[in-house]
Design a protein around this motif. Structure first.
Motif, PDB file in Angstrom:
ATOM      1  N   SER A   1       8.947  -8.367   1.629  1.00  0.00           N
ATOM      2  CA  SER A   1       8.159  -7.411   0.766  1.00  0.00           C
ATOM      3  C   SER A   1       9.269  -6.731  -0.365  1.00  0.00           C
ATOM      4  O   SER A   1       8.586  -6.525  -1.533  1.00  0.00           O
ATOM      5  CB  SER A   1       7.881  -6.090   1.642  1.00  0.00           C
ATOM      6  N   HIS A   2      10.446  -6.737  -0.228  1.00  0.00           N
ATOM      7  CA  HIS A   2      11.279  -6.358  -1.145  1.00  0.00           C
ATOM      8  C   HIS A   2      11.464  -7.234  -2.195  1.00  0.00           C
ATOM      9  O   HIS A   2      11.479  -7.018  -3.416  1.00  0.00           O
ATOM     10  CB  HIS A   2      12.563  -5.988  -0.642  1.00  0.00           C
ATOM     11  N   ARG A   3      11.582  -8.711  -1.873  1.00  0.00           N
ATOM     12  CA  ARG A   3      11.768  -9.654  -2.805  1.00  0.00           C
ATOM     13  C   ARG A   3      10.381 -10.017  -3.699  1.00  0.00           C
ATOM     14  O   ARG A   3      10.403 -10.381  -4.823  1.00  0.00           O
ATOM     15  CB  ARG A   3      11.845 -11.039  -2.169  1.00  0.00           C
ATOM     16  N   LEU A   4       9.086  -9.529  -3.223  1.00  0.00           N
ATOM     17  CA  LEU A   4       8.100  -9.511  -3.882  1.00  0.00           C
ATOM     18  C   LEU A   4       7.595  -8.391  -4.881  1.00  0.00           C
ATOM     19  O   LEU A   4       6.860  -8.321  -5.786  1.00  0.00           O
ATOM     20  CB  LEU A   4       6.808  -9.868  -2.872  1.00  0.00           C
ATOM     21  N   GLY A   5       8.716  -7.493  -4.788  1.00  0.00           N
ATOM     22  CA  GLY A   5       8.494  -6.183  -5.448  1.00  0.00           C
ATOM     23  C   GLY A   5       7.840  -5.023  -5.005  1.00  0.00           C
ATOM     24  O   GLY A   5       7.290  -4.277  -5.796  1.00  0.00           O
TER      25      GLY A   5
ATOM     26  N   VAL B   1       0.804  -1.300   0.030  1.00  0.00           N
ATOM     27  CA  VAL B   1      -0.177  -0.045  -0.025  1.00  0.00           C
ATOM     28  C   VAL B   1       1.125   1.208   0.035  1.00  0.00           C
ATOM     29  O   VAL B   1       0.338   2.202  -0.709  1.00  0.00           O
ATOM     30  CB  VAL B   1      -0.747  -0.148   1.084  1.00  0.00           C
ATOM     31  N   ALA B   2       1.953   1.314   0.657  1.00  0.00           N
ATOM     32  CA  ALA B   2       2.850   2.314   0.826  1.00  0.00           C
ATOM     33  C   ALA B   2       3.455   2.678  -0.561  1.00  0.00           C
ATOM     34  O   ALA B   2       3.529   3.970  -1.094  1.00  0.00           O
ATOM     35  CB  ALA B   2       3.713   2.084   1.925  1.00  0.00           C
ATOM     36  N   VAL B   3       3.756   1.768  -1.320  1.00  0.00           N
ATOM     37  CA  VAL B   3       4.351   2.186  -2.552  1.00  0.00           C
ATOM     38  C   VAL B   3       3.422   2.487  -3.553  1.00  0.00           C
ATOM     39  O   VAL B   3       3.361   3.389  -4.404  1.00  0.00           O
ATOM     40  CB  VAL B   3       4.889   0.557  -3.018  1.00  0.00           C
ATOM     41  N   GLU B   4       2.094   2.095  -3.379  1.00  0.00           N
ATOM     42  CA  GLU B   4       0.991   2.512  -4.477  1.00  0.00           C
ATOM     43  C   GLU B   4       0.557   3.922  -4.071  1.00  0.00           C
ATOM     44  O   GLU B   4       0.410   4.605  -4.810  1.00  0.00           O
ATOM     45  CB  GLU B   4      -0.223   1.446  -3.974  1.00  0.00           C
ATOM     46  N   LYS B   5       0.694   4.207  -2.651  1.00  0.00           N
ATOM     47  CA  LYS B   5       0.049   5.590  -2.202  1.00  0.00           C
ATOM     48  C   LYS B   5       1.507   6.598  -2.266  1.00  0.00           C
ATOM     49  O   LYS B   5       1.244   7.644  -1.656  1.00  0.00           O
ATOM     50  CB  LYS B   5      -0.415   5.617  -1.030  1.00  0.00           C
TER      51      LYS B   5
END
Length: 101
Positions: free
Chosen positions: A95-99, A32-36
């Motif tokens: 989370s980083h591995r999942l992109g 969510v943080a990356v999306e927002k």
């Protein structure tokens, strides 16, 4: 009838619960943080604060002598703290591995 539950069982249950809750929520929060376009450092600080709040009830149970469950409070606190530490260490890696980050 009182049932005796060993402290290591309580500790393991609390650790697994904290690991699942904080691990899953941290990965979702990273997405969510990356999306927002939120800062990941802010998300980390919020989760550290949440983990501290999550560990307060067994800490209070451990520190108050009224209930007579000192060892249960210690086991719950150790389990929750350990689970939170592992989750908040490993979840950003996942989370980083999942992109997501």
């Amino acid at each position: 009838m009182d049932v005796f539950v060993p402290n290591y069982v309580i500790r393991e249950q609390e650790a697994v619960g904290a690991l699942v809750v904080f691990g899953a929520l941290r990965v979702i929060a990273g997405a969510v943080a990356v999306e927002k376009d939120w800062r990941i450092s802010l998300v980390e600080k919020c989760f550290i604060a949440l983990a501290a709040l999550y560990c307060v009830p067994p800490l209070l149970e451990m520190l108050t002598p009224f209930f007579g469950t000192y060892s249960d409070g210690v086991a719950k606190f150790e389990g929750r703290a350990g689970g939170c530490i592992v989750a908040l260490f490993c979840a950003p890696i996942l989370s980083h591995r999942l992109g997501f980050e």
